[in-house]
Design an enzyme around this catalytic site. Structure first.
Site, PDB file in Angstrom:
ATOM      1  CG  ASP A  71     -70.592 120.187 -37.420  1.00 37.93           C
ATOM      2  OD1 ASP A  71     -71.598 119.511 -37.129  1.00 37.93           O
ATOM      3  OD2 ASP A  71     -69.717 119.794 -38.213  1.00 37.93           O
ATOM      4  CD  GLU A 150     -64.256 117.733   1.402  1.00 42.95           C
ATOM      5  OE1 GLU A 150     -63.536 116.711   1.396  1.00 42.95           O
ATOM      6  OE2 GLU A 150     -64.889 118.115   2.405  1.00 42.95           O
ATOM      7  CD  GLU A 152     -58.805 114.227  -2.232  1.00 39.74           C
ATOM      8  OE1 GLU A 152     -58.951 114.272  -1.006  1.00 39.74           O
ATOM      9  OE2 GLU A 152     -58.706 113.155  -2.863  1.00 39.74           O
ATOM     10  CD  GLU A 206     -56.306 115.430   0.758  1.00 37.89           C
ATOM     11  OE1 GLU A 206     -55.818 114.395   1.252  1.00 37.89           O
ATOM     12  OE2 GLU A 206     -57.325 115.973   1.252  1.00 37.89           O
ATOM     13  CD  GLU A 213     -59.778 118.562  -0.093  1.00 34.40           C
ATOM     14  OE1 GLU A 213     -59.503 117.340  -0.075  1.00 34.40           O
ATOM     15  OE2 GLU A 213     -60.490 119.118   0.773  1.00 34.40           O
ATOM     16  CG  HIS A 262     -64.666 113.079  -0.215  1.00 34.56           C
ATOM     17  ND1 HIS A 262     -63.779 113.137   0.842  1.00 34.56           N
ATOM     18  CD2 HIS A 262     -64.374 111.932  -0.876  1.00 34.56           C
ATOM     19  CE1 HIS A 262     -62.999 112.067   0.812  1.00 34.56           C
ATOM     20  NE2 HIS A 262     -63.344 111.325  -0.218  1.00 34.56           N
ATOM     21  NE  ARG A 333     -62.979 112.147   7.139  1.00 38.93           N
ATOM     22  CZ  ARG A 333     -63.228 112.818   8.257  1.00 38.93           C
ATOM     23  NH1 ARG A 333     -63.291 112.163   9.397  1.00 38.93           N
ATOM     24  NH2 ARG A 333     -63.434 114.123   8.242  1.00 38.93           N
ATOM     25  CD  GLU A 350     -67.315 113.732   3.308  1.00 31.77           C
ATOM     26  OE1 GLU A 350     -66.191 113.881   2.784  1.00 31.77           O
ATOM     27  OE2 GLU A 350     -67.467 113.493   4.531  1.00 31.77           O
ATOM     28  NE  ARG A 352     -65.259 109.103   3.039  1.00 34.52           N
ATOM     29  CZ  ARG A 352     -64.323 110.020   3.318  1.00 34.52           C
ATOM     30  NH1 ARG A 352     -64.668 111.250   3.633  1.00 34.52           N
ATOM     31  NH2 ARG A 352     -63.045 109.693   3.277  1.00 34.52           N
TER      32      ARG A 352
END
Length: 445
Positions: A71, A150, A152, A206, A213, A262, A333, A350, A352
């Site tokens: 349903d 990645e 976390e 982490e 992680e 990430h 970063r 990557e 982020r």
């Protein structure tokens, strides 16, 4: 010589049916051999929550044939009452037996399903089908996207079964026991994931106390989305079995690092990584740069999908390694997109900004579609910003034309409504239901 679409004289649809029949027989044989008593037919709603219909062994064959109905009117963002019947069509490649038994010792398996209408059409509100449409669009151009997340998460103590925000440790980045009290739980999570078919590459503590992680190998984008969904399920279950509470909430505690997801991405054609060009500056191909350009152009538009909670925007603030600026870089970063140093087949970008509370199917769909749009339109991402953006003055950022991500869920929804590409990627059904649900969350907040 056989005609196109034929192999050894057999039409491709006949071959596909034969392969499906063989896969079904293997699954049934394994379930009988391992004495599996129940099977969960899993799918996700528009918000990314895992749902399931559990069936006993006498219905296994019917389920594998895609004849189990549920349903849909009771599922977030699915259908109205008057059109509620939906079918669960299993992806036989996703069959797994859970590494833990039920309360009576019985074994339980799961298989991930797509949602279909009674007329046999893919349901417009099925997130997995949304991703499949973008994959098909990429495949038509001979592109295959691979992704590696990645994700976390935090492990918190419980008190009388109620979750707290009290950490079980005081460890930091890459710390070991006895400071890292989550080491044994992480190890148990890794063993459970590997039993579910994961190839785990690393597991570590982490930055924040109680934060962890676990990285698993990148794969094609549909498998990656399935794996993210399974990963969250396994982590939460193992935590409960150890008297802990696992949360993928982006920023559960003020003043410490939040949890991101990430996401590493690359495009392949056959075995060739299309992001790599040995002769180009930085050895990054034009396709890679244009893909980055598409991501940067649509980042504000898809932010509500990759960062879907009110809480998500408590993580996206300066000072905690989370990106707030729409730029790309090779050397630091602080921007939204980073290009890791690896080259050759490992060349990748990557992103982020995503956090682990997102619906992985919708998030990967809008990321991939945005990148493809960059390639189609040859969008220039501009030069890389290799200086720490957080240390720049407002004038410097304006000079470099560095825009910022939305500062709240409400702003992100405004940007989503203005981005026609992201809206079209989601489809009108998913788009309207998602926005309605998230507007309600914002108003409640």
């Amino acid at each position: 010589m056989s005609r196109p679409g034929l192999q050894s004289g057999f039409p491709t649809h006949v071959m596909a049916k034969a392969r499906a029949s063989a896969a079904k027989a293997q699954i049934l044989e394994r379930m009988e051999r391992e004495k599996v008593k129940f099977m969960r037919l899993q799918f996700t709603d528009i918000l990314g929550t895992i749902k399931n219909v559990e069936i006993p062994d006498r219905q296994f064959e019917e389920a594998l044939d895609g004849n189990i109905m549920f349903d849909g009117s009771s599922i977030e963002g699915f259908v109205r009452i008057e059109e509620s019947d939906m079918y669960l069509r299993p992806d036989l490649t996703t069959f797994r037996v859970f590494p833990w038994a039920g309360p009576a010792g019985e074994k339980v398996a799961r298989i991930i399903c797509d949602i279909y209408t009674p007329e046999g059409e893919p349901f417009a509100g099925c997130p997995r089908m949304t991703l499949k449409k973008v994959i098909a669009l990429a495949a038509a151009k001979n592109y295959q996207m691979k992704a590696g997340p990645e994700a976390e998460f935090f492990l918190f103590q419980t008190r009388n079964g109620v979750p707290t925000t009290e950490s079980h440790d005081a460890a930091g980045y890459f710390d070991l026991s006895p400071v890292d009290q989550g080491e044994d739980v992480r190890r148990e999570i890794v063993l459970a994931l590997e039993a579910m078919g994961f190839h785990v590459e690393a597991a570590h503590h982490e930055v924040a106390p109680g934060q962890h992680e676990i990285d698993f190998r990148y794969d094609d984008v549909l498998t990656t989305a399935d794996n993210i969904s399974t990963f969250r399920f396994v982590v939460k279950n193992v935590a409960i079995r150890n008297g802990l509470h696992a949360t993928f909430m982006p920023k559960p505690i003020y003043g410490i690092n939040g949890s991101g997801m990430h996401t590493h991405m690359s495009l392949f054609s056959s075995e060739a990584n299309l992001f790599y060009d040995a002769k180009a500056p930085r050895q990054l191909s034009a396709a890679c740069l244009h893909y980055i350009g598409g991501i940067l152009r649509h980042a504000k538009g898809f932010c509500a999908i990759t960062n879907p909670l009110v809480n998500s925007y408590k993580r996206l603030v300066p000072g905690y390694e989370a990106p707030t600026n729409i730029a790309w870089s090779e050397k630091n970063r602080s921007p939204l997109v980073r290009v890791p140093a690896a080259r050759g087949t490992s060349t990748r970008i990557e992103l982020r900004m995503p956090d682990p509370s997102c619906n992985p199917y919708l998030a990967l769909a809008v990321m991939l579609r945005s990148g493809l749009d960059g390639i189609e339109k040859k969008i220039d991402p501009g030069p890389p910003v290799n200086k720490n953006i957080f240390e720049m003055s407002h004038r410097e950022r304006r000079h470099l034309r560095i825009d910022e991500l939305p500062g709240s869920l409400s702003e992100a929804l405004d940007e989503l409504e203005k981005d026609d590409l992201v809206r079209h990627t989601l489809g009108e059904h998913t788009f309207s239901h998602f926005v309605a649900a998230k507007r309600e969350e914002w108003f409640d907040y």
